[in-house]
Design a protein around this motif. Sequence first.
Motif, short mmCIF file in Angstrom:
data_model
loop_
_atom_site.label_atom_id
_atom_site.label_comp_id
_atom_site.label_asym_id
_atom_site.label_seq_id
_atom_site.Cartn_x
_atom_site.Cartn_y
_atom_site.Cartn_z
N PHE A 129 0.85 -1.18 0.00
CA PHE A 129 0.00 0.00 0.00
C PHE A 129 0.89 1.23 0.00
N GLN A 130 0.73 2.07 -1.01
CA GLN A 130 1.57 3.26 -1.12
C GLN A 130 0.71 4.52 -1.12
N TYR A 131 1.13 5.50 -0.35
CA TYR A 131 0.41 6.78 -0.33
C TYR A 131 1.33 7.88 0.17
N THR A 132 0.88 9.09 0.05
CA THR A 132 1.65 10.26 0.50
C THR A 132 0.87 11.00 1.58
N ILE A 133 1.59 11.43 2.60
CA ILE A 133 1.00 12.30 3.62
C ILE A 133 1.63 13.68 3.48
N LEU A 134 0.81 14.68 3.27
CA LEU A 134 1.26 16.06 3.19
C LEU A 134 0.73 16.82 4.41
N ALA A 135 1.62 17.45 5.15
CA ALA A 135 1.21 18.17 6.36
C ALA A 135 1.57 19.64 6.22
N GLU A 136 0.59 20.50 6.50
CA GLU A 136 0.81 21.94 6.51
C GLU A 136 0.45 22.47 7.90
N CYS A 137 1.42 23.09 8.56
CA CYS A 137 1.24 23.49 9.96
C CYS A 137 1.14 25.01 10.08
N TYR A 138 0.16 25.44 10.85
CA TYR A 138 -0.09 26.87 11.07
C TYR A 138 -0.26 27.10 12.57
N ASP A 139 -0.35 28.35 12.96
CA ASP A 139 -0.71 28.65 14.34
C ASP A 139 -2.14 28.18 14.58
N ASN A 140 -2.35 27.37 15.58
CA ASN A 140 -3.68 26.89 15.99
C ASN A 140 -4.37 25.94 15.01
N HIS A 141 -3.66 25.53 13.98
CA HIS A 141 -4.34 24.70 12.96
C HIS A 141 -3.33 23.86 12.18
N VAL A 142 -3.81 22.68 11.74
CA VAL A 142 -3.00 21.79 10.89
C VAL A 142 -3.89 21.21 9.80
N LYS A 143 -3.33 21.12 8.60
CA LYS A 143 -4.02 20.46 7.49
C LYS A 143 -3.17 19.28 7.05
N VAL A 144 -3.78 18.09 7.06
CA VAL A 144 -3.06 16.88 6.64
C VAL A 144 -3.83 16.24 5.48
N THR A 145 -3.12 15.96 4.41
CA THR A 145 -3.73 15.34 3.23
C THR A 145 -3.14 13.96 3.00
N LEU A 146 -4.01 12.98 2.79
CA LEU A 146 -3.58 11.62 2.44
C LEU A 146 -3.98 11.40 0.99
N CYS A 147 -3.00 11.19 0.13
CA CYS A 147 -3.29 11.18 -1.32
C CYS A 147 -2.28 10.30 -2.07
N ARG A 148 -2.38 10.32 -3.40
CA ARG A 148 -1.48 9.55 -4.29
C ARG A 148 -1.43 8.07 -3.89
#
Length: 213
Positions: A129-148
């Motif tokens: 199983f192959q995938y990518t985790i992309l994490a974007e970190c901000y003050d008070n918030h995080v966005k995580v994407t699981l894709c590809r």
Amino acid sequence: MAFLLPVGLMAQGKWERPVTQDNTPKKEKKEKVTKKQKAQLDKKYMVENAVPVVDGKVEWVLELDVPGSTAQSNYDKLLAFLTDFVKENNQLENSSVSVVNKQEHKIAASIREWLVFNSNFISIDRTQFQYTILAECYDNHVKVTLCRIKYYYDERPNKTTLYAAEELIIDKEAMNKARTKLVRPGAKFRRKTIDRKDEVFNRIKDCLLKNNG
């Protein structure tokens, strides 16, 4: 050799062999799951947007508020988490934290792991199983994407088939036309992928929210 009892004892009533209790643990019967029960269990995997498609690609996004945090603290926590994550037992050799952007507090991890469908003492049904985790970190918030998302699956000896998520787990491929049940071959991939996504996102939540503030 027979065991001889004294004559006095032999005369005192009838002798018989003792009943011994069998202490061997009994094997529990596995209850067979009915079609109705299976359909009930599968409801989780058939809800609207269970497998979201963004610009033609399967992509899950976790938007998480982390009150009182800074972009740097979120970045540090996630980098430590992912660095350990790619070394876990089910991970394959090329699983790694691929690149980071310290200034923008972004992380990309390429995950290569085993996803097991079924296993017993004589056989195992699993896929790489192959995938990518992309994490974007901000003050008070995080966005995580699981894709590809891709699967390298051994259906027959000496034959490996590469599937993209879009070929297997989207509604059109993994559900019947009436959208009332999951169908092969995508059904098992859809179930296990959603379960794994939930597990990964829940662990990321725990990592960021534990002892926060």
